[in-house]
Design an enzyme around this catalytic site. Structure first.
Site, PDB file in Angstrom:
ATOM      1  N   THR A 135       0.844  -1.189   0.000  1.00  0.00           N
ATOM      2  CA  THR A 135       0.000   0.000   0.000  1.00  0.00           C
ATOM      3  C   THR A 135       0.880   1.240   0.000  1.00  0.00           C
ATOM      4  O   THR A 135       1.993   1.237   0.525  1.00  0.00           O
ATOM      5  CB  THR A 135      -0.890   0.050   1.249  1.00  0.00           C
ATOM      6  OG1 THR A 135      -0.063   0.261   2.401  1.00  0.00           O
ATOM      7  CG2 THR A 135      -1.669  -1.240   1.420  1.00  0.00           C
ATOM      8  N   TRP A 145      -2.443   7.437  -3.090  1.00  0.00           N
ATOM      9  CA  TRP A 145      -2.614   7.914  -1.722  1.00  0.00           C
ATOM     10  C   TRP A 145      -1.389   8.711  -1.294  1.00  0.00           C
ATOM     11  O   TRP A 145      -0.254   8.338  -1.569  1.00  0.00           O
ATOM     12  CB  TRP A 145      -2.783   6.731  -0.774  1.00  0.00           C
ATOM     13  CG  TRP A 145      -4.119   6.067  -0.798  1.00  0.00           C
ATOM     14  CD1 TRP A 145      -4.412   4.827  -1.286  1.00  0.00           C
ATOM     15  CD2 TRP A 145      -5.355   6.593  -0.309  1.00  0.00           C
ATOM     16  NE1 TRP A 145      -5.738   4.550  -1.129  1.00  0.00           N
ATOM     17  CE2 TRP A 145      -6.346   5.618  -0.528  1.00  0.00           C
ATOM     18  CE3 TRP A 145      -5.724   7.802   0.301  1.00  0.00           C
ATOM     19  CZ2 TRP A 145      -7.673   5.807  -0.163  1.00  0.00           C
ATOM     20  CZ3 TRP A 145      -7.043   7.984   0.658  1.00  0.00           C
ATOM     21  CH2 TRP A 145      -7.996   6.995   0.432  1.00  0.00           C
ATOM     22  N   LYS A 194      -5.882  11.743  -1.586  1.00  0.00           N
ATOM     23  CA  LYS A 194      -5.843  10.860  -2.746  1.00  0.00           C
ATOM     24  C   LYS A 194      -5.772  11.711  -4.007  1.00  0.00           C
ATOM     25  O   LYS A 194      -6.698  12.435  -4.337  1.00  0.00           O
ATOM     26  CB  LYS A 194      -7.057   9.938  -2.788  1.00  0.00           C
ATOM     27  CG  LYS A 194      -6.808   8.692  -3.629  1.00  0.00           C
ATOM     28  CD  LYS A 194      -7.865   7.651  -3.373  1.00  0.00           C
ATOM     29  CE  LYS A 194      -7.421   6.291  -3.908  1.00  0.00           C
ATOM     30  NZ  LYS A 194      -8.426   5.247  -3.680  1.00  0.00           N
ATOM     31  N   GLU A 248      -6.075  -3.734  -0.290  1.00  0.00           N
ATOM     32  CA  GLU A 248      -6.429  -4.859   0.583  1.00  0.00           C
ATOM     33  C   GLU A 248      -7.614  -5.666   0.078  1.00  0.00           C
ATOM     34  O   GLU A 248      -7.899  -6.747   0.620  1.00  0.00           O
ATOM     35  CB  GLU A 248      -6.747  -4.342   1.994  1.00  0.00           C
ATOM     36  CG  GLU A 248      -5.557  -3.788   2.745  1.00  0.00           C
ATOM     37  CD  GLU A 248      -5.297  -2.303   2.487  1.00  0.00           C
ATOM     38  OE1 GLU A 248      -4.608  -1.672   3.292  1.00  0.00           O
ATOM     39  OE2 GLU A 248      -5.777  -1.776   1.448  1.00  0.00           O
TER      40      GLU A 248
END
Length: 540
Positions: free
Chosen positions: A189, A445, A440, A333
């Site tokens: 991530t 991100w 974002k 995720e």
């Protein structure tokens, strides 16, 4: 009593085997870094992937090892997808837009022994490998010998040319069979505070996700489809398209690094794409280009958007060009697609402003995943008004992070997303806010905490806060508000320049504001709601 059905493991290799056998002539069209379009077929991809399995073994890759890629969308990257996971190793796609420090950390954390890179990313790969000494044994450039730029690799790291290795390789006789729950892919991530965290996919989860993505109410792929994944293959496996397209026999159009509007439109029209998938930033730029030039789409019918909320103006703009724009929602995720905005009987006849408002919702849950919104007393009513924390569960939802001990699931097995939203009477999710102060921008991100820590490391800054401000092109951009140290008078542009080299380019704040003080709550935390009121309030 058990059913009398054959048991076959759900393995990613079975997709490319099926594609080679039943859609062998199905095309993969790739744009190289020099702009040239090259063509191959699923039969050839499967053959070269079996060669590649032998190369990986010769380079020391064993079952369960992580193998990294630093590459854009191409036939060669597709071959890696299947060869790495097909031999029981883990295909670890790395975002080249991350800072060199983060890439070096990721290489070390995952213990990637091999790193496959596009020629243009070789300097980045060499620098990142040097930040993880003793981890990367070899770097393989996805091209010919002539595409390896001169310059020494880090100590102990060998350089190879991909095509040279393939030319010398033997063809593996068959694909190995193992447990479908074996890890297949790894993606870190870039949206959590602190260091990136690894999400580890399995063969089973990836296959089930691909089945769902190919359904008519999602991307809707068929053997006659020609799909352009503008979303990169390092972004959650390009939302499953490298699996779903060969599964159905659909043609894959790979854009490489050329994601500007001229190049994207050329590929769409020349290669007769009927569906394209990417983030709103790409579609905003493409729509602006077409309005400026008066050009039209020849074959494009549908555009799927994700990674950030789909603006109403985009839906309207594409409709004027005869293209249906729709959105899905998910995260790293969640593999990533959890919801998609496709009609139900109750919404199919909507028109005008009602239809446009509905199109801006994130959509309804796919079979295989589920979504809920929780308030203080449990799940909130599906009334489209009552907000709560969004969480999800399903066959392709993460249960934990790679080499990370913290629990990420609720007691009843759901994944909290940190988003806030509502669900309407027809089951459509709409996100209304974020539980964390993440920014974002263009599908990427940006951590507000990271920006704040860098700002306060400047010798003239005592305190800092970062918030998101709306942006027509990128969706959101970061604004950093700083309080000077006593006796200092920091220059906003000098503070902004301080971020260069410390964060990825996309995370650089567009603007730095100077404030006498920041608002604080009773516990000493900065009140970002107050900052948004102060800095985002409309001016007269």
């Amino acid at each position: 009593m058990l059913g009398l059905m054959q048991r076959r493991e759900l393995l990613i290799s079975s997709i490319i085997v099926h594609a080679a056998r039943h859609h062998g002539a199905g095309e993969v069209v790739s744009r190289r870094e020099n702009g040239a379009l090259v063509r191959t077929t699923y039969a050839e991809v499967e053959l070269r992937a079996r060669k590649l399995m032998g190369i990986l073994a010769e380079l020391g890759v064993k079952f369960g090892d992580r193998v990294a890629t630093l590459a854009m969308n191409s036939d060669r990257h597709l071959e890696l997808y299947y060869a790495i996971s097909g031999m029981g190793a883990v295909c670890h796609t790395i975002n080249p837009r991350l800072s060199m420090d983060d890439i070096g950390y990721i290489l070390g954390h995952a213990e990637d022994g091999l790193l496959f890179v596009d020629p243009g990313f070789l300097p980045l790969a060499v620098g990142a490998a040097a930040k993880a000494p003793g981890v990367v044994r070899a770097i393989v450039v996805l091209g010919e010998e002539a595409e390896i730029k001169p310059g020494p690799p880090p100590p102990g790291v060998r350089l190879h040319a991909y095509e040279t290795l393939l030319a010398q390789a033997n063809i593996a006789p068959d694909w190995p069979v193992f447990d479908e729950n074996t890890a297949s892919g790894l993606c870190y991530t870039s949206g959590t505070t602190g260091r990136p965290k690894g999400v580890l996919y399995s063969h089973r989860s990836s296959l089930l996700h691909a089945f769902a993505v190919a359904l008519p109410d999602v991307v809707g792929l068929r053997a006659t489809s020609r799909v352009l994944p503008v979303v990169p293959m390092f972004h959650v496996n390009a939302w499953g398209l490298p699996y779903a397209a060969p599964m159905t026999g659909a043609t894959l159009l790979m854009p490489g690094r050329q994601l500007d509007p001229v190049a994207v439109l050329h590929l769409i029209n020349v290669e007769r794409a009927d569906v394209a998938v990417g983030v709103p930033t790409v579609w905003n730029a493409l729509l602006a280009h077409m309005r400026a030039t008066g050009e039209r789409f020849d074959t494009l019918k549908r555009v799927m958007s994700g990674g950030a909320a789909l603006p109403r103006a985009l839906v309207e703009g594409f409709a004027e060009l005869g293209v249906h724009a729709f959105q899905g929602w998910g995260m790293t995720e969640t593999s990533p697609v959890v919801t998609l905005n496709a009609p139900k009987p109750a919404t199919a006849d909507q028109s005008g402003a009602v239809a446009l408002d509905h199109a801006c919702k994130q959509g309804r849950a796919l079979f295989g995943a589920d979504v809920r919104v929780l308030g203080g007393d449990g799940e909130v009513p599906w009334d489209g008004r009552t907000p709560g924390e969004v969480s999800c569960a399903g066959h392709w939802i993460a249960s934990g992070y790679f080499r990370h001990e913290s629990e990420i699931l609720s007691r009843d097995g759901w994944l909290p997303t940190g988003d806030v939203g509502v669900i309407d009477a027809n089951g459509y999710l709409k996100l209304t806010d974020r539980g964390k102060d993440l920014i974002k921008s263009g599908g990427e991100w940006i951590s507000s905490i990271e920006l704040e820590n860098i700002a306060v490391s400047h010798p003239d800054v005592a305190e800092a806060a970062a918030i998101a401000v709306p942006d027509d092109k990128w969706g959101e951009r970061p604004l950093v508000i700083v309080v000077p140290r006593t006796g200092k008078t920091p220059d906003p542009e000098a503070i902004r320049a301080w971020f260069a080299g410390r964060v990825a380019k996309y995370a650089m704040p567009d603007r730095v504001a100077i404030a006498e003080e920041l608002p604080h709550g009773a516990t000493g935390k900065v009140l970002k709601t107050e900052l948004r009121r102060l800095y985002l309030a409309p001016t007269e």
